[in-house]
Design an enzyme around this catalytic site. Structure first.
Site, short mmCIF file in Angstrom:
data_model
loop_
_atom_site.label_atom_id
_atom_site.label_comp_id
_atom_site.label_asym_id
_atom_site.label_seq_id
_atom_site.Cartn_x
_atom_site.Cartn_y
_atom_site.Cartn_z
N GLU A 225 34.63 40.71 48.94
CA GLU A 225 34.33 41.56 47.77
C GLU A 225 34.00 42.99 48.17
O GLU A 225 33.00 43.57 47.71
CB GLU A 225 33.19 40.94 46.94
CG GLU A 225 33.58 39.60 46.33
CD GLU A 225 32.56 39.02 45.36
OE1 GLU A 225 31.42 39.50 45.29
OE2 GLU A 225 32.92 38.04 44.65
N GLU A 347 36.90 32.09 45.48
CA GLU A 347 35.64 31.80 44.78
C GLU A 347 35.97 31.61 43.30
O GLU A 347 36.49 32.53 42.67
CB GLU A 347 34.62 32.94 44.92
CG GLU A 347 34.01 33.05 46.29
CD GLU A 347 32.90 34.10 46.38
OE1 GLU A 347 32.16 34.27 45.40
OE2 GLU A 347 32.80 34.74 47.44
N GLN A 404 30.11 26.92 44.81
CA GLN A 404 30.19 26.54 46.19
C GLN A 404 30.11 25.01 46.25
O GLN A 404 30.39 24.37 45.24
CB GLN A 404 29.07 27.22 46.95
CG GLN A 404 29.21 28.77 46.89
CD GLN A 404 28.29 29.53 47.84
OE1 GLN A 404 27.68 28.96 48.74
NE2 GLN A 404 28.19 30.82 47.65
O1 AHR Z 1 29.16 32.68 45.52
C1 AHR Z 1 28.06 33.51 45.29
C2 AHR Z 1 28.42 34.98 45.50
O2 AHR Z 1 29.31 35.38 44.50
C3 AHR Z 1 29.12 35.32 46.78
O3 AHR Z 1 28.23 35.54 47.82
C4 AHR Z 1 29.86 36.57 46.45
O4 AHR Z 1 31.04 36.71 47.18
C5 AHR Z 1 30.12 36.45 44.96
O5 AHR Z 1 29.79 37.60 44.29
#
Ligand code: AHR
Length: 555
Positions: A225, A347, A404
Site C-alpha cells: 500500500e 487483501e 487475515q
Molecule cells: O490487513 C490490515 C491492514 O489493512 C494491512 O496492514 C494493510 O495493508 C491494510 O490497510
C-alpha cells in the site's frame, strides 16, 4: 423488484456472458451489450431469454469455461499485527503448542482448510520491518517498536520460523518486502537469504543459523500500500515505480525465477485510484508479473447500514478488477509488451467495526488485541459473494488473500484454551474444498432489486466449477433478505444428477455471530439434495443464504 431486463432479438445477434451482466449492473444502466464487447470468448456466450416468472435460472455448460483455477486464488494473510502471530500461530508458553512454539490446534485447522499460500509479514507492518531483526539466535533479537500498529515486536518469530511453520501446515509463503524504510538492496538480500543454496553472504548466513536448505520462495510483494499516506515510507507513484523496478532487477539478479507483484492502489476510495497504478506500471511493467489490489467492505458508510446493499457489494469488487485490468492492459499497449500481467488481490475481506481507536492502537504492548472483528451472518454472505467475484475473474486474478487468517479480521479466533470458527470461515472453507478444476462461465437470469448508485442488482449471484473427472460445484448467494428464491439450473450439455454434497449457510438473524460462548450459532446446515429431470435441476434457496452443491459425473 423487477426482472432483469435482458431481452434479445430472435436473430441471436446479441449475446451476454455473466461477467458482462455483472459489469453491466455495476457500470451503467444499459442492459444490452453486443457480443464483441464482452471480455470473455464471445463464441461461448449464450443468448439469454426472458422468462416472465420469478424463477432464477442458472445456465451451465461444462464446455464454456472462464479459466482453470489457480489454487493461490484462495490464499490468506498473516501480519505481525495484534494476536495474529504471537498468541495466534506462535505461543511458546501455551499447553497447546509444540516444541517450536507453534499452536497445534491452529496448525491442524489450517492444514484441514488447505490454505495454499499465506502472505507474510505485512501489511503496514512490513514497511518499517528490518528482516535481519527476526533471524539468528533468539536471545540476540531486539525488541522493536512497530510504528505501524504502535506495538512491541519481540522478533522471536521471524523469517526462518515462518518458513518452518509454512512447511508444517503445508502452505507456500507469499513474502512481503519492505519498500518503505527498506532498500532494494535489503530486499534482494532477503531473496538471497531465502533462495540461494550456498556460497554467498546471505545464503551462508541462513546456513549459519541452522537452515541448510534454501526455501525457494516463489512469490514476492514489492512493498505494501505504498500509495497510502498512512504507510511508512509513502511516496509518489513515480518514486515507488522506480524503486520497485530497482528492487525487481536486483532480486532478478539473485533469482530470476521469482514472481513479483507491484503495489497497486489500496482501493477505489483513494484519490489517486488507477492513476497510481498507471504511473507505477509505466516505471516497472517490464520487471513485474502481477499487480496488487486490496479491498475491505463494510456495512456502514457507503451502505448506510442497509444490508440489502451490503450483500451486493461484491459487485463493486468485480468493477475494481475490471478497472485495474484496463490500466494494466493500457500500459501493456503503451509498452508494446508481449507480457500480460495478472492480479494479486492480496487483501480482501469485510472489515469496518474494529477499525479505529484502541482497535488499531497497540499502546506499545506485545500481542495486543487489534482488529478483532466479530463476524456475523451477513458478513459471511458477502464473503461468499466476494469469493464468487474472485472465481468469476479467475482468468486474470491468480493470487488472492483473505485478510487475515488468525485473530486479526480473521475466520479463526483463538484464546488460551482453544479456538472457534467465525461465520466467514464457512464460505472460505467451501471454496477451498469444492472450487476445483476450472471455473465455468455460468449465465444467470434472475429478478433484480434496486440499490442506490448500483442500479439493478440480481437477487441471485452464482458461480460453478468443474474438475477433470466431472465433479461440478455450484455456489449460490441469495441476496433476498426476506424471501426464499426458486432456482432452475439448466444443464446445457451433460446434466449431472448425483449430488455428493449439499449445504447451506443461513439463519433468521443477519447479525448472529459465533463466539467462545456459542461457537456454532452460525454454521452450515445440510441442504436437501435436489434432483434433476430432463436436464433441469429445480430447488429453492432460503432467504439470506449461501449454498454449495456438488455433483459427481455419474448420470
Ligand atoms: O490487513 C490490515 C491492514 O489493512 C494491512 O496492514 C494493510 O495493508 C491494510 O490497510
Amino acid at each position: 423488484m423487477r426482472l432483469q431486463a435482458i431481452v434479445y432479438p430472435a436473430s441471436g445477434s446479441v449475446h451476454l456472458c455473466p461477467a458482462t451482466v455483472v459489469a453491466e449492473n455495476v457500470l451503467s444502466s444499459r442492459k444490452i451489450r453486443r457480443a464483441n464487447s464482452c471480455h470473455h470468448d464471445a463464441g461461448f456466450c449464450n443468448t439469454l431469454r426472458l422468462y416472465a416468472d420469478q424463477t432464477a435460472r442458472i445456465f451451465i455448460d461444462s464446455r464454456r469455461s472462464i479459466s482453470p483455477i489457480d489454487r493461490n486464488l484462495f490464499g490468506s494473510f498473516l501480519e505481525h499485527l495484534g494476536r495474529a502471530i504471537y498468541d495466534g500461530i506462535y505461543d511458546p508458553g501455551s499447553k497447546l503448542s509444540d516444541s517450536n512454539g507453534f499452536r497445534k490446534d491452529v496448525m491442524q485447522e489450517i492444514k484441514q482448510l488447505g490454505v495454499p499460500i499465506i502472505r507474510y509479514p505485512g501489511g503496514n507492518f512490513v514497511s518499517g520491518y528490518n528482516w535481519l531483526d527476526g533471524v539468528g539466535p533468539k536471545q540476540d533479537r531486539p525488541r522493536v517498536l512497530d510504528k505501524a500498529w504502535n506495538s512491541m515486536n519481540t522478533n522471536q518469530f521471524g523469517t526462518d520460523e515462518y518458513m518452518a511453520w509454512c512447511k508444517a501446515v503445508g502452505t507456500e509463503p507469499l513474502m512481503g518486502l519492505n519498500l518503505g524504510t527498506g532498500t532494494p538492496e535489503q530486499a534482494a538480500a532477503l531473496v538471497e537469504y531465502c533462495n540461494v543454496d550456498r556460497g554467498t553472504k546471505w545464503s551462508d548466513l541462513r546456513r549459519k543459523h541452522g537452515y541448510a536448505e534454501p526455501y525457494k520462495v516463489k512469490h514476492w510483494c514489492l512493498g505494501n500500500e505504498m500509495d497510502g499516506p498512512w504507510q511508512i515510507g509513502h511516496m509518489t507513484a513515480t518514486e515507488y515505480g522506480i524503486k520497485a523496478q530497482d528492487a525487481a532487477r536486483q532480486m532478478g539478479y539473485v533469482d530470476h525465477s521469482v514472481q513479483l507483484i507491484a503495489c497497486g492502489s489500496s482501493g477505489p476510495f483513494m484519490p489517486t485510484y488507477l492513476e497510481w497504478d498507471r504511473e507505477v506500471l509505466e516505471q516497472c511493467y517490464d520487471y513485474v508479473d502481477g499487480l496488487s489490489l486490496h479491498r475491505y467492505l463494510g456495512n456502514n458508510g457507503e451502505t448506510g447500514g442497509n444490508s440489502s446493499k451490503f450483500v451486493a457489494m461484491n459487485l463493486t469488487m468485480d468493477r475494481q478488477i475490471a478497472e485495474t485490468l484496463a490500466v494494466c492492459d493500457l500500459v501493456r499497449g503503451h509498452k508494446r509488451s508481449p507480457k500480460q500481467l495478472w492480479l494479486s488481490f492480496d487483501e480482501w475481506n469485510v472489515w469496518y467495526r474494529a477499525r479505529s481507536g484502541d482497535a488499531v492502537d497497540g499502546h506499545r504492548q506485545e500481542a495486543p488485541h487489534l482488529l478483532e472483528e466479530i463476524y456475523n451472518l451477513e458478513d459471511a454472505l458477502l464473503v461468499g459473494g466476494m469469493l464468487i467475484t474472485l472465481l468469476r475473474n479467475a482468468d486474470r486474478v491468480k493470487v488472492a488473500c483473505l485478510a487475515q487468517l488468525i485473530n486479526v479480521i480473521a475466520p479463526i479466533t483463538t484464546n488460551a484454551n482453544g479456538l472457534f470458527r467465525q461465520t466467514i470461515y464457512y464460505p472460505y472453507s467451501w471454496a477451498l474444498q469444492y472450487a476445483r478444476g476450472k471455473v465455468l462461465n455460468v449465465m444467470i437470469e434472475a429478478p433484480t432489486y434496486d440499490v442506490e448508485k448500483m442500479d439493478a442488482v440480481s437477487y441471485i449471484d452464482a458461480i460453478a466449477t468443474v474438475t477433470d473427472d466431472g465433479k461440478t460445484s455450484l455456489f449460490i448467494l441469495n441476496r433476498d433478505l426476506s424471501k426464499a428464491r426458486q432456482i432452475e439450473l439448466v444443464w446445457e450439455d451433460k446434466p449431472a444428477t448425483h449430488v455428493l454434497v449439499s449445504q447451506v449457510l443461513t439463519g433468521d438473524d443477519l447479525k448472529a455471530a459465533n463466539g467462545f460462548d456459542a461457537p456454532e450459532r452460525v454454521k452450515p446446515q445440510a441442504f436437501d439434495k435436489p434432483s434433476t429431470t430432463n436436464g433441469r435441476t429445480r430447488f429453492e434457496v432460503p432467504a439470506r443464504s449461501y449454498t454449495m452443491i456438488q455433483w459427481d459425473a455419474s448420470a
